[in-house]
Structure formats: C-alpha cells, structure tokens
Design a protein around this motif. Structure first.
Motif, PDB file in Angstrom:
ATOM      1  N   ALA A 138       1.946   6.623  -6.799  1.00 53.84           N
ATOM      2  CA  ALA A 138       0.861   7.538  -7.173  1.00 53.84           C
ATOM      3  C   ALA A 138       1.274   8.989  -6.960  1.00 53.84           C
ATOM      4  CB  ALA A 138      -0.396   7.217  -6.363  1.00 53.84           C
ATOM      5  N   ALA A 139       1.904   9.264  -5.807  1.00 54.93           N
ATOM      6  CA  ALA A 139       2.305  10.637  -5.501  1.00 54.93           C
ATOM      7  C   ALA A 139       3.322  11.151  -6.515  1.00 54.93           C
ATOM      8  CB  ALA A 139       2.887  10.704  -4.089  1.00 54.93           C
ATOM      9  N   ASN A 173       1.050   4.051  -2.988  1.00 52.28           N
ATOM     10  CA  ASN A 173       0.823   5.468  -2.719  1.00 52.28           C
ATOM     11  C   ASN A 173       2.029   6.311  -3.120  1.00 52.28           C
ATOM     12  OD1 ASN A 173      -1.817   6.317  -1.204  1.00 52.28           O
ATOM     13  ND2 ASN A 173      -1.286   4.317  -0.379  1.00 52.28           N
ATOM     14  N   ALA A 181       0.541   8.965   2.977  1.00 52.48           N
ATOM     15  CA  ALA A 181       0.210   7.557   3.195  1.00 52.48           C
ATOM     16  C   ALA A 181       1.423   6.670   2.941  1.00 52.48           C
ATOM     17  CB  ALA A 181      -0.946   7.148   2.280  1.00 52.48           C
ATOM     18  N   ALA A 182       2.269   7.065   1.982  1.00 51.74           N
ATOM     19  CA  ALA A 182       3.475   6.287   1.696  1.00 51.74           C
ATOM     20  C   ALA A 182       4.527   6.465   2.785  1.00 51.74           C
ATOM     21  CB  ALA A 182       4.051   6.688   0.346  1.00 51.74           C
ATOM     22  N   THR A 214       0.830  -1.200   0.000  1.00 47.81           N
ATOM     23  CA  THR A 214       0.000   0.000   0.000  1.00 47.81           C
ATOM     24  C   THR A 214       0.867   1.254   0.000  1.00 47.81           C
ATOM     25  OG1 THR A 214      -1.787  -1.138   1.177  1.00 47.81           O
ATOM     26  CG2 THR A 214      -1.779   1.272   1.274  1.00 47.81           C
ATOM     27  N   GLY A 215       1.928   1.242   0.802  1.00 48.11           N
ATOM     28  CA  GLY A 215       2.842   2.374   0.837  1.00 48.11           C
ATOM     29  C   GLY A 215       3.513   2.620  -0.493  1.00 48.11           C
ATOM     30  N   CYS A 219      -1.286  11.216  -0.863  1.00 47.51           N
ATOM     31  CA  CYS A 219      -0.683   9.920  -1.212  1.00 47.51           C
ATOM     32  C   CYS A 219       0.722   9.802  -0.649  1.00 47.51           C
ATOM     33  CB  CYS A 219      -0.660   9.734  -2.730  1.00 47.51           C
ATOM     34  SG  CYS A 219      -2.281   9.538  -3.484  1.00 47.51           S
TER      35      CYS A 219
END
Length: 339
Positions: A18-19, A15, A235-236, A11-12, A232
């Motif tokens: 994505a960022a 994210n 979150a990472a 998940t990290g 994002c």
C-alpha cells in the motif's frame, strides 16, 4: 523476524504494498491540483501535512519525543537540514510531474540506492564489495548514456536522487521515528510555507479560494497524500524485514515509470531505453549481491546458534542488511518522505 505470526507478516506486506503503491501512483495526483503552480502546491503540502500529522499524534498521544528533541540542539539542527533537503526533493518532484517529466523523475528513485552507496563510500568511508562497485560503475555509465539521450545531464533525476540520499543520511543520524520526524520537519517548514501562501493570497494569485471548493479540498488533501503512505510504511516496517522493504521500494519507481510511458505518453527513444536498461542492470547486481550476502549471514548465524533451516536465522529475508544492502536506503529512517 520470521518468528512473527503469518497473519502479522501478511499485514506487513499488505501495508508495504500500500505504501509503495501510493508513492508509485502519486504522479496521478499532482496534475489534479492545476492551475496551482508547483511552489503553491509545495507550500500547501507543508502546511496540511503538519496539521494532519499533528492531529494523528494528538489522537495516539505520542508527544514525549518532542521535549527530548527540543533539549538537543544538534538533533534540531539536523532536522532543519532534513527539512530543507526534503523541501527541494518535494518541489522538484511536483514540478517535474506537472511539467511532463514523470519518466525522468522515476529514474531519480531508481538510481537513489546507487547514489546512497556512493555517498556511503565518499562520506562515511564504507567499503564496498566487488559487485557493489560494479553496480555503481554501471549506474555511472547509465547516467552518461542518458546524458547523450536527453542532450543534457538528467538533472531532475540527479537532483531527486542526491537530495533523497542526503535526506536519508541526515535522518540516519537523527534517529527519529517516521511520523515524529515528519511532524518535526513540517513544523520547521510551516511558517515559511504559510507566509508564502498568505503573501500569494494578498497578491490575488492564490488558487485556493479562487478555483472552487473541490480545488481547495484537493490542496488540503496533500497532507493526507503525504502522511498516509508513511503510516502504512510504519506498519510494514515493524512486521517485515528491512530486506523485504528494500525490494518493495522498487515498486514506486516502477509504477512511476509505467505511468510516464503508458499513461502520460512520454517519449522513450532507444538511447533512453539503453540508459534505463543499464540502471536496471545495476540494480539487479545490487540486489543479487545483497541477497547472496544475506544468505551467507543467515547460514553463519544458524551455524553459530545451531538453528536449522526452518528456524529464524535461516530465512534470507530475515537477515540483517549489511552496508549497501538491498538497498542501503531501506534502513528505516530513509524511506519516510517519498514524493
């Protein structure tokens, strides 16, 4: 850090991709806002970013930091400096993209880690390892080669790199979370930006209402474009090591460079390729040195704690970054307001 569940790490990483992917693809967005000029776009970005971030903070009910910040004049002053510096960074970046200088803008974020390290030496009296000195020297040579290639110093790149490095230095001293920091900075920017937009509208030069609902929606979306990658990234940052984030941050300028060359068809004569090649060599040296140092730190920690290679300290990506590591700008407070 490596003790986190695999699902958390995935998940990290997602994210993080994505960022930095959004930051890397943002040159595709700014031209959509024409015929608005760079200053009008910048003002809308400030206004809508505050509204978007304030709504997010209301939703998650995270306001305790504000009272504490208001009672600390020194931190408020530093936030003001950060707001001023990132205003310059955002404005130059928007102007450069919409004026056909995407490649030169990408160079600014390639050399940013080198500038950050140089500022650490000059301002914070940090000591560099030989490989780091070599990387900074190669980076300086690259700037000279690019000066010859462009027929002028690459001032767009240098302005972006130095402004963002300064922003990172200030944010390190403020020590405030990403979303909270963006809220504080855009709160400082809000009134001047709103005043400019009202003045522009009174003169009849505003494009917000004159170019239709679609154009107005795109200008309002600047708030989302600014804040969503930051969410994002946040979150990472809590799920993957800083060294991993440091490597991921190169995705943004790589995407920007590829867009400049392949999509916007900007010229890349041989001397510019040579300058970029030197920059990339400097970053390879920096990355190699940081990974080597992280491995040594992990082995030393494993030796002290008796943890085998399969334990937490033995994973190189979990090692705490040293001064000037991959890159120095990867510390949590310095990667919060990308272009």
């Amino acid at each position: 850090m490596t003790g986190k569940p695999a699902a958390e790490r995935r998940t990290g990483l997602l994210n993080g991709f994505a960022a930095y992917g959004m930051w890397g693809l943002v040159p595709l967005f700014w031209p959509l806002l024409k015929p608005a000029g760079a200053v009008e776009i910048l003002a809308h970005r400030m206004v809508w970013s505050l509204l978007f971030v304030a709504a997010a903070l209301l939703l998650i009910r995270r306001w305790a930091w504000l009272g504490e910040l208001l009672r600390q004049p020194r931190r408020l002053a530093l936030i003001t400096v950060a707001a001023a510096v990132i205003t310059v960074n955002w404005g130059v970046y928007i102007w450069s993209v919409n004026s056909g200088h995407v490649v030169e803008a990408s160079l600014g974020y390639f050399i940013n880690p080198l500038v950050t390290i140089a500022m650490g030496v000059l301002l914070l009296k940090e000591r560099l390892r030989p490989a780091q000195w070599a990387a900074v020297g190669v980076g300086a040579a690259a700037v000279l080669v690019l000066t010859v290639g462009y027929g002028r110093p690459p001032w767009i790149s240098l302005c972006l790199a130095f402004s963002f490095a300064t922003y990172g230095l200030v944010k390190k001293k403020v020590n405030l979370g990403g979303v909270e920091s963006l809220a504080a900075e855009t709160a400082i920017q809000f009134l001047p930006a709103l005043g400019y937009l009202l003045w522009l509208s009174a003169r009849g030069d505003s494009t917000f209402a004159a170019e239709g609902a679609g154009h107005a929606a795109l200008l309002a979306a600047t708030g989302i474009v600014t804040a969503l990658p930051l969410v994002c990234f946040g979150a990472a940052a809590i799920r993957v090591p800083l060294s991993t984030l440091g490597l991921l941050q190169y995705l943004a300028p790589v995407f920007q460079f590829l867009l400049g060359v392949l999509y916007f068809k900007e010229a890349m004569p041989p001397e510019r390729w040579a300058g970029f090649a030197l920059v990339w060599l400097a970053l390879v040296l920096l990355t190699w040195d940081a990974l080597r140092t992280a491995r040594r730190a992990a082995r030393a920690l494993a030796g002290r704690t008796g943890v085998r290679a399969g334990g937490v300290p033995a994973d190189v990506t979990g090692a705490a970054p040293t001064a000037g590591s991959v890159p120095a700008a990867a510390e949590a407070g310095t990667l919060e307001a990308k272009p």
